[in-house]
Motif scaffolding. Structure first.
Motif, mmCIF file in Angstrom:
data_model
loop_
_atom_site.group_PDB
_atom_site.id
_atom_site.type_symbol
_atom_site.label_atom_id
_atom_site.label_comp_id
_atom_site.label_asym_id
_atom_site.label_seq_id
_atom_site.Cartn_x
_atom_site.Cartn_y
_atom_site.Cartn_z
ATOM 1 N N ARG A 90 0.827 -1.205 0.000
ATOM 2 C CA ARG A 90 0.000 0.000 0.000
ATOM 3 C C ARG A 90 0.866 1.262 0.000
ATOM 4 N NH1 ARG A 90 -4.979 1.829 0.424
ATOM 5 N NH2 ARG A 90 -5.473 3.637 1.724
ATOM 6 N N LEU A 91 2.019 1.211 0.655
ATOM 7 C CA LEU A 91 2.937 2.355 0.652
ATOM 8 C C LEU A 91 3.358 2.680 -0.777
ATOM 9 C CD1 LEU A 91 4.864 4.387 2.055
ATOM 10 C CD2 LEU A 91 6.547 2.527 2.176
ATOM 11 N N HIS A 92 3.742 1.658 -1.514
ATOM 12 C CA HIS A 92 4.177 1.876 -2.894
ATOM 13 C C HIS A 92 3.027 2.390 -3.754
ATOM 14 C CE1 HIS A 92 5.407 0.851 -7.024
ATOM 15 N NE2 HIS A 92 6.636 1.041 -6.582
ATOM 16 N N ARG A 93 1.835 1.834 -3.538
ATOM 17 C CA ARG A 93 0.691 2.272 -4.338
ATOM 18 C C ARG A 93 0.336 3.729 -4.072
ATOM 19 N NH1 ARG A 93 -3.073 -3.141 -3.533
ATOM 20 N NH2 ARG A 93 -2.104 -4.393 -5.192
ATOM 21 N N LEU A 94 0.367 4.123 -2.815
ATOM 22 C CA LEU A 94 0.034 5.507 -2.464
ATOM 23 C C LEU A 94 1.022 6.482 -3.083
ATOM 24 C CD1 LEU A 94 -0.891 5.115 1.327
ATOM 25 C CD2 LEU A 94 -2.462 5.681 -0.538
ATOM 26 N N LEU A 95 2.322 6.192 -2.945
ATOM 27 C CA LEU A 95 3.332 7.131 -3.416
ATOM 28 C C LEU A 95 3.510 7.083 -4.935
ATOM 29 C CD1 LEU A 95 6.065 6.789 -0.629
ATOM 30 C CD2 LEU A 95 4.169 8.404 -0.791
ATOM 31 N N SER A 96 3.113 5.969 -5.545
ATOM 32 C CA SER A 96 3.254 5.847 -7.008
ATOM 33 C C SER A 96 2.055 6.410 -7.759
ATOM 34 C CB SER A 96 3.438 4.379 -7.401
ATOM 35 O OG SER A 96 4.590 3.835 -6.831
ATOM 36 N N LEU A 104 5.233 22.502 -11.228
ATOM 37 C CA LEU A 104 3.867 22.644 -11.751
ATOM 38 C C LEU A 104 3.023 21.400 -11.516
ATOM 39 C CD1 LEU A 104 4.602 24.469 -15.145
ATOM 40 C CD2 LEU A 104 3.948 25.464 -12.942
ATOM 41 N N HIS A 105 3.665 20.283 -11.219
ATOM 42 C CA HIS A 105 2.951 19.027 -10.977
ATOM 43 C C HIS A 105 3.543 18.356 -9.738
ATOM 44 C CE1 HIS A 105 1.086 19.410 -14.962
ATOM 45 N NE2 HIS A 105 2.295 19.716 -15.419
ATOM 46 N N PRO A 106 3.237 18.911 -8.567
ATOM 47 C CA PRO A 106 3.873 18.406 -7.337
ATOM 48 C C PRO A 106 3.375 17.046 -6.881
ATOM 49 C CG PRO A 106 2.244 20.087 -6.812
ATOM 50 C CD PRO A 106 2.349 20.056 -8.308
ATOM 51 N N GLY A 107 2.289 16.559 -7.461
ATOM 52 C CA GLY A 107 1.770 15.263 -7.052
ATOM 53 C C GLY A 107 1.136 15.309 -5.671
ATOM 54 N N THR A 108 0.916 14.131 -5.107
ATOM 55 C CA THR A 108 0.288 14.006 -3.791
ATOM 56 C C THR A 108 1.318 13.537 -2.782
ATOM 57 O OG1 THR A 108 -1.840 13.433 -4.804
ATOM 58 C CG2 THR A 108 -1.556 12.915 -2.468
ATOM 59 N N GLY A 109 1.489 14.319 -1.723
ATOM 60 C CA GLY A 109 2.431 13.957 -0.673
ATOM 61 C C GLY A 109 1.713 13.414 0.544
ATOM 62 N N MET A 156 9.832 16.305 1.288
ATOM 63 C CA MET A 156 9.839 17.731 0.970
ATOM 64 C C MET A 156 8.647 18.395 1.639
ATOM 65 S SD MET A 156 10.189 19.607 -2.744
ATOM 66 C CE MET A 156 8.650 18.969 -3.401
ATOM 67 N N ASP A 157 8.906 19.451 2.374
ATOM 68 C CA ASP A 157 7.855 20.185 3.091
ATOM 69 C C ASP A 157 7.072 19.264 4.029
ATOM 70 O OD1 ASP A 157 8.586 22.491 1.687
ATOM 71 O OD2 ASP A 157 7.197 22.041 0.051
ATOM 72 N N GLY A 158 7.777 18.315 4.657
ATOM 73 C CA GLY A 158 7.142 17.444 5.633
ATOM 74 C C GLY A 158 6.308 16.320 5.050
ATOM 75 N N GLU A 159 6.377 16.121 3.737
ATOM 76 C CA GLU A 159 5.592 15.066 3.089
ATOM 77 C C GLU A 159 6.483 14.214 2.187
ATOM 78 O OE1 GLU A 159 1.101 16.895 2.844
ATOM 79 O OE2 GLU A 159 2.426 17.188 1.122
ATOM 80 N N TYR A 160 6.134 12.919 2.113
ATOM 81 C CA TYR A 160 6.892 11.986 1.279
ATOM 82 C C TYR A 160 6.238 11.844 -0.088
ATOM 83 C CZ TYR A 160 9.532 10.514 5.393
ATOM 84 O OH TYR A 160 10.350 10.487 6.488
ATOM 85 N N ARG A 161 7.097 11.718 -1.110
ATOM 86 C CA ARG A 161 6.635 11.510 -2.484
ATOM 87 C C ARG A 161 7.636 10.629 -3.218
ATOM 88 N NH1 ARG A 161 5.574 16.843 -1.200
ATOM 89 N NH2 ARG A 161 3.602 17.750 -1.887
ATOM 90 N N PHE A 162 7.159 9.987 -4.278
ATOM 91 C CA PHE A 162 8.054 9.368 -5.240
ATOM 92 C C PHE A 162 8.266 10.354 -6.381
ATOM 93 C CE2 PHE A 162 7.141 4.577 -4.372
ATOM 94 C CZ PHE A 162 8.021 4.626 -3.320
ATOM 95 N N LEU A 163 9.443 10.299 -6.979
ATOM 96 C CA LEU A 163 9.695 11.087 -8.177
ATOM 97 C C LEU A 163 9.293 10.283 -9.404
ATOM 98 C CD1 LEU A 163 13.232 12.643 -7.519
ATOM 99 C CD2 LEU A 163 10.991 13.669 -7.108
ATOM 100 N N ASP A 214 0.473 9.250 -7.673
ATOM 101 C CA ASP A 214 0.578 10.631 -8.155
ATOM 102 C C ASP A 214 1.953 11.170 -7.787
ATOM 103 O OD1 ASP A 214 -0.092 13.065 -9.249
ATOM 104 O OD2 ASP A 214 -1.279 13.747 -7.540
ATOM 105 N N PRO A 215 3.003 10.766 -8.521
ATOM 106 C CA PRO A 215 4.370 11.144 -8.147
ATOM 107 C C PRO A 215 4.685 12.612 -8.467
ATOM 108 C CG PRO A 215 4.383 9.939 -10.218
ATOM 109 C CD PRO A 215 2.971 9.900 -9.715
ATOM 110 N N TYR A 216 5.803 13.058 -7.949
ATOM 111 C CA TYR A 216 6.259 14.439 -8.152
ATOM 112 C C TYR A 216 6.843 14.568 -9.559
ATOM 113 C CZ TYR A 216 8.429 18.939 -7.080
ATOM 114 O OH TYR A 216 8.787 20.270 -7.089
ATOM 115 N N ARG A 217 6.352 15.575 -10.309
ATOM 116 C CA ARG A 217 6.818 15.785 -11.682
ATOM 117 C C ARG A 217 7.420 17.174 -11.891
ATOM 118 N NH1 ARG A 217 1.835 13.164 -11.915
ATOM 119 N NH2 ARG A 217 1.829 11.182 -13.069
ATOM 120 N N GLY A 218 7.606 17.916 -10.821
ATOM 121 C CA GLY A 218 8.131 19.274 -10.937
ATOM 122 C C GLY A 218 7.241 20.262 -10.210
#
Length: 352
Positions: free
Chosen positions: A133-139, A147-152, A181-188, A141-145
């Motif tokens: 579930r960790l991988h699914r959550l972070l994958s 303009l597209h910060p995704g979901t942290g 970043m900013d207290g939240e985890y994301r995948f790139l 809506d990943p960070y794309r820059g």
């Protein structure tokens, strides 16, 4: 604290002696204190309202210190399942153990009240953290820059959503190279991570540094004008490692490529368009794509893809552990559908 006797009468010691004789026990081998059990009036009601839990010393110690573990403690994860027992489990308010009874003194009888009788209990067994579930959550809506910060996700939100202890969750985030970043985890996103790494390699070339003379502080200071500082630092630290040497003009630590991480980044990029590739073509394109000084090897595909040598020509098949079912029989079926023969080392990343 002794249980109150509700309507029972203490049996005479002669009854105990008679029972011991029938059981062929020697009276001199018995302790002076005998304890008789009787059932309370609300025994059956208690059995329907209570559940017994079998726990190891780690859980007991954690709970006794005020912990509130249900499935996870701070360090471990436990599966909880109902188990049956062929013996009756009796719940008593108090019972004196052999070590607590004086070996000398007059023989006597004490009544003990049974508060409940049980034939099932909840069994806690330590298990691997369930990180899919960790991988699914972070994958998702990943960070794309910018303009597209995704979901942290904050650490607290992930702890609520993922069946893993805090320590195991922190380890999984670190090993999966999640961006904080900013207290939240994301995948790139893979393409975006490649873009940032390309900025790093381009900056190395512009400064005419060799692959073992890369300077971290200047790289981060310059490239942070193009991409977020946290992202640049994250990508640099993931794909570069200290050489142990320092610059001659100021003592700044020098860095070089972390070959395995760089090779895996380029492999992920090449593997995205298709699921199956001709092994010879893939390995040739892979080696040509990586920066000078980086050597690729199929061992670096561990957990990303597997080589199937049972077909001709040989192929490499994109396969991540998260692509497989959670159920063990279904997972093995999916693995052996890819190829019939596996080494233990090949299977390991898919069974962790």
């Amino acid at each position: 604290m002794e249980a109150q006797n509700t309507g029972s009468s203490i049996r005479p010691i002669q009854d105990v002696d008679a029972i011991a004789e029938k059981a062929k026990l020697q009276l001199e081998d018995l302790l002076p204190k005998a304890q008789t059990l009787y059932f309370s009036d609300d025994c059956l009601a208690n059995a329907s309202q209570l559940t017994l839990v079998e726990a190891d010393a780690h859980v007991i110690d954690h709970v006794c210190k005020g912990g509130s573990a249900v499935l996870c403690t701070a360090e471990k994860t436990y599966s909880v399942r109902e188990a049956e027992t062929s013996n009756s489990l009796l719940l008593l308010q108090s019972l004196t153990g052999p070590s607590e009874i004086e070996k000398e003194g007059p023989r006597h009888v004490t009544d003990r009240q049974v508060a409940g009788t049980f034939y099932t209990y909840l069994e806690l067994r330590e298990c691997q953290p369930r990180l899919r579930r960790l991988h699914r959550l972070l994958s998702a809506d990943p960070y794309r820059g910018r303009l597209h910060p995704g979901t942290g996700y904050s650490a607290a939100r992930l702890a609520e959503a993922v069946q893993a202890s805090r320590a195991q969750l922190e380890t999984a985030l670190r090993e999966s190279h999640a961006l904080l970043m900013d207290g939240e985890y994301r995948f790139l996103e893979c393409e975006y991570e490649f873009h940032v790494f390309s900025l790093i390699t381009k900056f190395i070339d512009e400064n005419s540094w060799s692959s073992v003379e890369v300077r971290r502080s200047l790289t981060l200071e310059t490239l942070s004008e193009l991409e977020p500082a946290a992202v640049v630092a994250h990508c640099f630290d993931k794909h570069m490692k200290p050489t142990g040497e320092t610059a001659a003009d100021g003592g700044e630590p020098l860095y070089t490529f972390c070959e395995d991480q760089v090779a895996r980044l380029f492999a992920r990029l090449l593997l995205q368009p298709m699921k199956t590739f001709n092994l010879a073509d893939f390995t040739a394109s892979w080696q040509q794509s990586v920066p000078d000084g980086v050597t690729t090897s199929v061992d670096q595909l561990r957990g990303l893809a597997v080589v199937n040598s049972e077909v001709s020509p040989q192929v490499v098949v994109r396969l991540a552990p998260t692509d497989l079912p959670d159920d063990a029989p279904e997972r093995f079926a999916a693995l052996f559908a890819v190829k019939q023969h596996w080494t233990a080392d090949e299977l390991h990343p898919y069974l962790e």
